[in-house]
Write a protein that holds these residues in place. Sequence first.
Motif, PDB file in Angstrom:
ATOM      1  N   LEU A  75      40.280  54.229 -24.585  1.00 15.53           N
ATOM      2  CA  LEU A  75      39.877  55.406 -23.822  1.00 15.53           C
ATOM      3  C   LEU A  75      41.059  56.310 -23.494  1.00 15.53           C
ATOM      4  O   LEU A  75      40.886  57.513 -23.281  1.00 15.53           O
ATOM      5  CB  LEU A  75      39.168  54.983 -22.542  1.00 15.53           C
ATOM      6  N   LYS A  76      42.270  55.750 -23.466  1.00 20.38           N
ATOM      7  CA  LYS A  76      43.453  56.576 -23.230  1.00 20.38           C
ATOM      8  C   LYS A  76      43.707  57.538 -24.390  1.00 20.38           C
ATOM      9  O   LYS A  76      44.479  58.485 -24.245  1.00 20.38           O
ATOM     10  CB  LYS A  76      44.678  55.688 -23.012  1.00 20.38           C
ATOM     11  N   ARG A  77      43.082  57.299 -25.515  1.00 15.11           N
ATOM     12  CA  ARG A  77      43.203  58.235 -26.633  1.00 15.11           C
ATOM     13  C   ARG A  77      42.312  59.458 -26.432  1.00 15.11           C
ATOM     14  O   ARG A  77      42.394  60.417 -27.195  1.00 15.11           O
ATOM     15  CB  ARG A  77      42.821  57.542 -27.939  1.00 15.11           C
ATOM     16  N   THR A  78      41.442  59.395 -25.437  1.00 16.61           N
ATOM     17  CA  THR A  78      40.538  60.500 -25.133  1.00 16.61           C
ATOM     18  C   THR A  78      40.984  61.200 -23.860  1.00 16.61           C
ATOM     19  O   THR A  78      41.907  60.769 -23.173  1.00 16.61           O
ATOM     20  CB  THR A  78      39.100  59.988 -24.930  1.00 16.61           C
ATOM     21  N   SER A  79      40.276  62.264 -23.498  1.00 12.19           N
ATOM     22  CA  SER A  79      40.539  62.973 -22.239  1.00 12.19           C
ATOM     23  C   SER A  79      39.628  62.479 -21.120  1.00 12.19           C
ATOM     24  O   SER A  79      39.656  63.023 -20.016  1.00 12.19           O
ATOM     25  CB  SER A  79      40.328  64.471 -22.438  1.00 12.19           C
ATOM     26  N   LEU A  80      38.842  61.442 -21.375  1.00  8.50           N
ATOM     27  CA  LEU A  80      37.808  61.031 -20.426  1.00  8.50           C
ATOM     28  C   LEU A  80      38.373  60.405 -19.164  1.00  8.50           C
ATOM     29  O   LEU A  80      37.746  60.463 -18.105  1.00  8.50           O
ATOM     30  CB  LEU A  80      36.830  60.054 -21.086  1.00  8.50           C
ATOM     31  N   LEU A  81      39.535  59.775 -19.241  1.00 11.10           N
ATOM     32  CA  LEU A  81      40.125  59.191 -18.036  1.00 11.10           C
ATOM     33  C   LEU A  81      40.727  60.261 -17.142  1.00 11.10           C
ATOM     34  O   LEU A  81      40.979  60.015 -15.963  1.00 11.10           O
ATOM     35  CB  LEU A  81      41.186  58.155 -18.422  1.00 11.10           C
TER      36      LEU A  81
END
Length: 275
Positions: free
Chosen positions: A101-107
């Motif tokens: 998830l750190k590869r996304t902007s969701l956090l």
Amino acid sequence: MKDYIFSNDFSRNLDAMIYTCGYETCEPSHSYGPVVRSGYLIHYILKGKGIYKTDGHIYPLSEGDAFLIRPNTLIYYEADKYHPWTYTWIGFQGIKIEEYLKRTSLLETPYFHYGKDDRVRLCHEKMFEAYKLPENRDLMMNSILYEYLYLLASKFPRKYIPPKEKKITYVEEALRYIENNYAHQVNIRVIADHLNIERTYLYRLFKDITGTSPQEYLLDFRIRRACTLLKETDLPVSDIARSVGYDDALYFSRLFKQKKGRTPTQYRREKKDRS
């Protein structure tokens, strides 16, 4: 409401796994929380409206939006009084979920809009279909999860990665590549090409972060793997040499002696005498 919940006893040992999925058509003003959850969940709004509260913020959401619930974070959500939402959700856990998830902007922003990309929405639908399978359901559902995570990383990429973190990521990818391909012809140029970076740049990063060179790490890893095979199997030394990436058994034996102070045969004999 349909809610499929699966055992999460093994999630701590898996990279990623589904632990719940479902969908619900909510009554007006239907609410959930305040509460904390043990895993990550993504709710996708099929129609209607509602609000999502987390970290002191309130997010008004509607059809095509989605929101992320993070583990051990207080959350609350409520359907609109006049246009209550219908949503579907996927919940996942595992030792690498946060890394993915750190590869996304969701956090950074716990809500997002799917837009016209049906591929992400279809993952929710395919998950329900997979649940109905009589056999190998877990394999299909986890394959959909990896597709889902890939699409999230592609459609909602992380906007900024600190240079130091990016450097560590390169080295982690190099380590993973070595550990997955040590039995083949691997060298620093092959690894650098795989990462799409310069060979000399990878060498400096690897040495700075691990304290050793990629070649030395590869050699150490191969020798450790060979030690395991010598202790746990009766395979000939020549087969073990090929299994860890060396076609020449004599060359392998010389490298092994340099590292361990005795030949593979001597090492095996010592270990079996002690057992």
